[in-house]
Design a protein around this motif. Structure first.
Motif, short mmCIF file in Angstrom:
data_model
loop_
_atom_site.label_atom_id
_atom_site.label_comp_id
_atom_site.label_asym_id
_atom_site.label_seq_id
_atom_site.Cartn_x
_atom_site.Cartn_y
_atom_site.Cartn_z
N LYS A 76 -80.47 36.74 79.62
CA LYS A 76 -81.47 36.19 80.49
C LYS A 76 -82.80 35.79 79.81
O LYS A 76 -83.48 34.68 79.85
N LYS A 77 -83.01 36.61 78.93
CA LYS A 77 -84.15 36.29 78.00
C LYS A 77 -84.20 34.83 77.26
O LYS A 77 -85.18 34.14 77.38
N TRP A 78 -83.07 34.44 76.81
CA TRP A 78 -82.74 33.33 76.02
C TRP A 78 -82.85 32.22 77.06
O TRP A 78 -83.49 31.15 76.90
N LEU A 79 -82.12 32.40 77.98
CA LEU A 79 -82.16 31.24 79.21
C LEU A 79 -83.47 31.09 79.78
O LEU A 79 -83.76 29.78 79.90
N ASP A 80 -84.25 32.12 80.11
CA ASP A 80 -85.62 31.87 80.57
C ASP A 80 -86.41 30.88 79.50
O ASP A 80 -87.20 30.12 80.01
N SER A 81 -86.33 30.97 78.12
CA SER A 81 -87.41 30.44 77.37
C SER A 81 -86.56 29.23 77.03
O SER A 81 -87.18 28.58 75.83
N ASN A 82 -85.27 28.80 77.21
CA ASN A 82 -84.92 27.45 76.55
C ASN A 82 -84.37 26.55 77.55
O ASN A 82 -82.92 26.43 77.62
N PRO A 83 -84.95 25.96 78.29
CA PRO A 83 -84.56 25.01 79.42
C PRO A 83 -83.94 23.76 78.94
O PRO A 83 -82.75 23.51 79.45
N TYR A 84 -83.94 23.17 77.62
CA TYR A 84 -83.61 22.26 77.07
C TYR A 84 -81.97 22.67 76.81
O TYR A 84 -81.15 21.87 77.06
#
Ligand SMILES: [Zn+2]
Length: 249
Positions: A76-84
């Motif tokens: 979730k951490k990665w998804l939250d900070s990588n919208p592109y």
């Protein structure tokens, strides 16, 4: 003479002993490969961890250009900070499966003070459950797919965590070929590692460190694998079996 406090004290000591035993249990790295199918197929799987950090655009664009399917283990951490990154993955769900790597990239070991590679594990079962379920919910919400596989941070687990993750309905995604050692290997070393690819192998590598050599190394290595006739499959299309602990290739 009677000692009224003996039994309860004994029970407390027994409890203490069993929690100590649990706390001292060594976590294990789980190794798996694709379940072999009839015939001499050359199926292999590429799994890419998105732990935290950034989006390795070069790696994903290479896979898209060459139509190489992969399974992405995202937190979730990665998804939250990588919208592109999310937008690129969502535009290519024909190639990419997305599975659960947890909410905050906390290793699946349970007990206060326990660590894997210096990263603290979960204090208790409740925290592990949250790590697994919030990771899955984030994938469903942001990507639109329902994960069935779980890979814990560091890919090490203790027995209690494994049985709880299974009870929650997820299969543990091990691997059999570590291609980039946590995105620390140089290009030549990655190419050498992937040369040892065999039918049924599950490759682990990383897509969260664009400054590493992972994209460049894997690009050369996987082109060689395609030339050798390997067929890449996603984990939502196949099943895996655990392999005995042994020296990884
Ligand atoms: Zn990770």
């Amino acid at each position: 003479m009677k000692y009224p406090g003996t039994r309860p004290l004994f029970a407390v000591m027994l409890g203490l002993c069993s929690s100590l035993a649990m706390a001292q249990e060594k976590p294990v790295e789980i190794h798996t490969r694709l379940v072999q199918q009839a015939g001499a197929d050359k199926k292999v799987a590429l799994t890419l961890d998105a732990c935290s950090g950034k989006f390795d655009d070069d790696l994903i664009e290479f896979l898209i250009r060459n139509r190489i399917p992969a399974t992405i283990f995202a937190t979730k951490k990665w998804l939250d900070s990588n919208p592109y990154g999310i937008s690129v993955i969502k535009a290519h769900l024909d190639l990419f499966d997305v599975e659960d790597h947890g909410e905050n990239h906390i290793p699946a070991v349970i007990g206060a003070g326990r660590k894997v590679y210096g990263i603290p594990g979960q204090p208790d079962l409740l925290h592990l459950q949250r790590e697994v379920s919030e990771g899955a919910k984030a994938i469903t919400r942001m990507i639109g797919v329902t994960p069935r596989w779980y890979r814990g941070a560091t890919a090490e687990y203790d027995a209690q965590a494994v049985s709880e993750i299974n009870r929650m309905g997820y299969k543990i995604a091990g691997f059999s070929l570590n291609a980039d050692a946590g995105a620390t290997l140089r290009k030549a070393a990655i190419i050498e590692k992937v040369k040892r690819l065999k039918s049924g192998d599950v490759i682990i590598a990383h897509m969260n460190k664009p400054a590493s050599d992972s994209a460049e190394g894997l690009s050369s290595a996987l082109i060689n694998s395609l030339k050798q006739g390997f067929i890449f499959v996603r984990l939502d299309q196949v099943d895996m079996e655990q392999i005995p602990d042994r020296r990884l290739r």
